[in-house]
Design a protein around this motif. Structure first.
Motif: not given
Length: 545
Positions: A98, A104-108, A301
């Protein structure tokens, strides 16, 4: 000194010496609250120590050398080290994914991976116990029986999931502080990516690993809910079992818990002594280049999603399933009364802890130095003290004070809401200081100086200038302490007044009797409060970014 000389801005020290702001002596009105808080923690512990050593020396020796004591020590140490190893193995790759990769969507994911903090350890224990076995949720709902985790394996799984976010947050901060040029330099010298990580990056993460490890170990040593439900005898479980029949032995177990905590704190300080982890240059470090995962992107993921399913999805689903099952009328409890009791202790605790955190934060930010750091650490003693040890000290201390305040057979402080709020406030004070301190750092002091130069006094400057700037930090501190108090179990076990069952105690008590359907509403209430708070916190952080 001439009579016409410019007067000094303060009278101490004498002889006209002037100090920079960073070493100004801390005012007494800021140092006094920290000293009183430290004394409020240390005096009950000192009474506990004197009570433990006042008995017969031969009896004390026989107590400490019994086989059960050695088993308790080994169980506590083994569980702490095992949870530390598991959380490190889980959090290190998650923090790397992260912060340093093109996940993908590492902040999420970075936000979602904090959600296990909303699931208390004893609620995870409730989940593990109620899912497995011949009559568990999996067998009744899916028709597939799974072994029921208990003892050491059950405690390891529950505590590892709950403590995972503490290690993750510290490691993410550590990764963001490591200069990526160091790794690039190692790669340019012929080292592979794994060799560069283990020889260059990992040593720079030592402060983060030690800080996160200390939090994990302190939580494991002080945990009571998980180990008691899993029937795994550590210090806290053995202490609680010994209270009624061997109070002297319980006192020594409490002192051993304090010794364990102090030892791990000392080991962390020793390992960091004389070490420097700052950047070699003075300029800003280069931006982090994301590592391309390639074909490992989808497995990464899926692994993170699987962990979230186990850590958050299963507890929520299990609680909902058991809440829909028929309940026994003769053991039903009032959910509203338990929620009201939790709020009655959590709300004054949040207000009191935030009020005390304000002078502590001012002291550490506006007047940094050895004295302020020492006073701040003294005030944080309540957070490092295991809950059952501190609770036992207050039980004995309140009984001793009651002998002078009320008639024999009556109580005033013992099992009172006042003592309960007092213990909660000192125990969670450290959680309130962090947000307040951060808001003060960002507020700076130039606006305060400008206000003072216009003729406003200290009080008016604080109320009109400083307070509006730090209000978000005060609100965050109060909310964080309120949530922690709502979930607190060890202190509630020893200090709650008669017939004052909080949500945490009700959930633990019903789960301890294997009444999972009756315990489920209390689990959902705790989950609702915790997940709601974490969601608001994540949305607030997202809006700042």
């Amino acid at each position: 000194m001439s009579r016409n000389a410019t007067p000094l801005p303060f009278r101490f020290p004498p002889y006209g010496l002037r100090f920079p702001e960073s070493v100004l002596p801390c005012p007494w009105y800021l140092a006094l609250p920290a000293a009183l808080v430290g004394l409020g923690v240390l005096v009950p512990l000192a009474y506990l120590l004197t009570s433990a050593v006042s008995g017969d020396l031969n009896a004390i020796r026989d107590t400490l050398l019994r086989t059960r004591t050695l088993t308790t020590v080994l169980n506590t140490l083994g569980l702490a080290l095992a949870v530390l190893a598991v959380t490190t193995v889980l959090a290190l790759p998650a923090a790397w994914l992260t912060t340093r990769t093109d996940l993908p969507a590492r902040r999420v994911f970075a936000a979602l991976l904090v959600l296990p903090l909303a699931v208390p350890g004893y609620l995870l224990a409730f989940t593990l116990l109620s899912v497995g076995g011949d009559y568990g949720a999996s067998a009744r709902w899916l028709g597939v029986g799974v072994p029921r985790l208990s003892g050491f394996p059950g405690a390891l799984v529950a505590l590892s999931i709950y403590n995972f976010p503490y290690m993750l947050l510290t490691l993410r901060a550590g990764f963001r502080g490591v200069d990526p040029s160091l790794s690039d330099a190692a790669r340019s010298l012929g080292r592979g990516p794994w060799s560069a990580f283990f020889t260059v990056v990992l040593p720079q993460l030592r402060p983060a690993l030690l800080a996160g490890g200390l939090l994990v170990v302190l939580h494991v040593v002080g945990d009571f809910g998980v180990v008691s439900l899993m029937r795994f005898e550590t210090f806290s479980f053995a202490l609680y079992q010994s209270l009624a029949f061997e109070p002297g032995y319980a006192a020594w177990l409490a002192l051993m818990m304090l010794g364990f905590s102090a030892t791990f704190i000392g080991v962390e300080l020793w390992l960091l002594r004389g070490k420097r982890f700052d950047k070699a240059g003075t300029g800003p470090g280069r931006g982090v280049i994301a590592v391309r995962l390639g074909r490992m992107k989808i497995p990464a993921v899926l692994a993170l999603l699987l962990f979230l399913l186990i850590a958050v999805g299963v507890p929520v689903g299990t609680s909902v399933y058991w809440a829909l099952q028929p309940k026994l009328d003769n053991v039903s409890r009032d959910l509203v009364e338990a929620a009201t009791a939790s709020v009655e202790v959590a709300l004054p605790t949040a207000l009191a802890a935030t009020a005390l955190a304000l002078p502590l934060a001012f002291m550490s930010v506006r007047y940094p130095g050895k004295r302020s750091r020492s006073l701040e650490r003294l005030a944080f003693a309540g957070y490092a003290t295991p809950g059952l040890a501190f609770g036992l000290a207050l039980v004995w201390g309140s009984l001793w004070v009651d002998r002078f305040l009320v008639e024999p057979g009556e109580t005033f402080l013992y099992q009172s809401l006042t003592v309960m709020v007092y213990a909660y406030t000192l125990h969670f004070l450290a959680e309130a200081v962090g947000p307040v301190r951060a808001s003060l750092v960002h507020a700076g002091r130039r606006l305060e100086e400008a206000s003072r130069s216009l003729g406003r006094g200290r009080v008016r400057t604080f109320t009109s200038v400083t307070l509006p700037l730090i209000r978000p930090g005060l609100i965050a501190a109060a909310a964080l302490v309120f949530l922690s108090a709502m979930k607190e179990l060890p202190l509630a076990m020893l200090l709650r007044p008669y017939d004052f069952d909080t949500l945490a105690f009700s959930l633990w008590d019903l789960t301890n009797e294997a009444l999972y359907a009756e315990a489920a509403p209390f689990a959902l209430a705790i989950l609702g409060v915790s997940l709601g708070f974490v969601a608001v916190l994540l949305l607030t952080e997202g809006s700042k970014n």
